[in-house]
Design a protein around this motif. Structure first.
Motif, PDB file in Angstrom:
ATOM      1  N   VAL A   1     -19.897-125.286 -76.041  1.00 25.93           N
ATOM      2  CA  VAL A   1     -20.461-125.388 -77.289  1.00 25.93           C
ATOM      3  C   VAL A   1     -20.215-126.774 -77.767  1.00 25.93           C
ATOM      4  O   VAL A   1     -21.257-126.640 -79.773  1.00 25.93           O
ATOM      5  CB  VAL A   1     -18.876-124.386 -77.901  1.00 25.93           C
ATOM      6  N   PHE A   2     -19.749-127.827 -77.525  1.00 26.56           N
ATOM      7  CA  PHE A   2     -20.248-129.188 -78.664  1.00 26.56           C
ATOM      8  C   PHE A   2     -21.236-129.672 -77.969  1.00 26.56           C
ATOM      9  O   PHE A   2     -21.388-131.113 -78.058  1.00 26.56           O
ATOM     10  CB  PHE A   2     -18.616-129.794 -78.550  1.00 26.56           C
ATOM     11  N   ALA A   3     -21.146-129.295 -76.416  1.00 28.47           N
ATOM     12  CA  ALA A   3     -22.745-130.221 -75.689  1.00 28.47           C
ATOM     13  C   ALA A   3     -23.579-130.046 -75.726  1.00 28.47           C
ATOM     14  O   ALA A   3     -24.881-130.856 -75.819  1.00 28.47           O
ATOM     15  CB  ALA A   3     -22.409-130.553 -74.712  1.00 28.47           C
ATOM     16  N   VAL A   4     -24.496-128.175 -76.503  1.00 33.63           N
ATOM     17  CA  VAL A   4     -25.780-127.540 -75.434  1.00 33.63           C
ATOM     18  C   VAL A   4     -25.540-127.111 -77.177  1.00 33.63           C
ATOM     19  O   VAL A   4     -26.415-127.978 -77.671  1.00 33.63           O
ATOM     20  CB  VAL A   4     -25.125-126.341 -74.849  1.00 33.63           C
ATOM     21  N   VAL A   5     -24.620-125.704 -77.636  1.00 36.18           N
ATOM     22  CA  VAL A   5     -24.913-125.215 -78.662  1.00 36.18           C
ATOM     23  C   VAL A   5     -24.990-126.647 -80.234  1.00 36.18           C
ATOM     24  O   VAL A   5     -26.064-126.660 -80.676  1.00 36.18           O
ATOM     25  CB  VAL A   5     -24.116-124.287 -78.850  1.00 36.18           C
TER      26      VAL A   5
END
Length: 325
Positions: free
Chosen positions: A163-167
């Protein structure tokens, strides 16, 4: 009668007793670690040299590593080296174990320290929200605590990473620092997500402990008595938390073991070169010396943290110092 001297003597005996138990526990851990690693199937010499090596070469390496000696002789030699501060030599990496463990230990301690701070903050906030008068907030807090306690740390780590490093690329996806930077803010940015993944479950457990302690204190006559004496709400909160801290500190000491165990998976997910990643690599290579040193260090950190928690509890709780609890 000098009650202050008696109290100090009891406190000294308490700390001395805990220290002796820590030493005994450390010896027991050393025995378990040494014999458990040798129960893993596989030949270290064959793993290090490869299948192309000759039997004579493997026998020579076993002799150099001391594996040709009786098992109890190997243990006595290793324990003597440990007591002398010599962690041994890694034949799989060709350098002293101290040189290998140093950077990994620093990374794990940074991750664990940040996770502990986040867990304490999370526990204080959630514990106080769980004792508020507003029922919807209490129910939402209890639901959040139950969720974080039941969710595996590696699952939480994967969700946070996606969630917080890819999306939403808010935080770095892995590592400890950006190449060429290594500043404090850069390290914190890299360690924030893995530390959060490690902190949620221990924080929820400590929040429950804090909630129970505050609720128990609220059911007594202490707070109404202090309120009747004219103490401000801030002073009342300080008294309540002072009495509720010892159980939470005990839980924190125990939860350090949970964070150290979770670091084994979290460091793999976020590609952090810490002790967790190092012990996986050393087990794969059948590097007895490296595995023993890493496992012993992890266990000793846990044991020492429990000792510190006991000492802090004794300092905070006069009943423990006076031998009444």
């Amino acid at each position: 009668m000098d009650y202050k001297a008696i109290t100090q003597n009891r406190f000294f005996r308490l700390v001395s007793g805990r220290a002796v138990m820590t030493v005994v526990t450390a010896l027991f851990i050393a025995i378990v670690v040494f014999f458990a690693i040798r129960a893993i199937p596989g030949d270290p010499a064959l793993t290090i040299l490869g299948t192309d090596s000759s039997p004579a070469e493997r026998d020579q390496l076993r002799e150099v590593m001391g594996l040709d000696q009786p098992i109890f002789s190997q243990f006595t030699l290793w324990l003597g080296q440990m007591l002398g501060g010599n962690l041994g030599y890694s034949y799989s990496q060709g350098r002293p174990v101290t040189d290998i463990i140093g950077p990994a230990f620093a990374n794990t301690m940074m991750l664990g320290g940040l996770a502990s701070v986040m867990a304490i903050i999370f526990a204080v906030v959630m514990g106080n929200l769980a004792t508020t008068r507003w029922r919807p907030i209490r129910r939402a807090t209890d639901a959040a605590e139950s969720f974080f306690l039941s969710a595996p740390q590696y699952t939480v780590a994967l969700v946070l990473l996606i969630v917080f490093a890819v999306v939403l690329p808010v935080f770095p996806a892995g590592g400890v620092s950006t190449r060429g930077d290594g500043g404090t803010l850069d390290i914190l940015a890299h360690l924030f997500l893995p530390a959060l993944a490690l902190a949620l479950a221990p924080g929820a457990q400590m929040a429950r402990s804090l909630k129970t302690s505050i609720a128990t204190l609220q059911s007594t006559d202490l707070l109404p008595t202090l309120r009747a004496r004219g103490l401000s709400p801030w002073r009342l909160s300080v008294h309540a938390h002072h009495n509720a801290l010892p159980p939470m500190i005990t839980v924190l000491g125990i939860q350090v073991g949970t964070m150290l165990g979770g670091a084994l998976f979290v460091e793999q997910i976020f590609s952090i070169p810490g002790l967790g990643a190092l012990i996986v690599q050393s087990v794969t290579l059948r590097d007895y010396t490296l595995v023993q040193a890493v496992a012993l260090i992890i266990a000793m950190v846990f044991v020492v943290v429990l000792l510190v928690a006991d000492v802090v509890n004794a300092l905070l709780d006069p009943r423990i110092r006076k031998g009444r609890a």
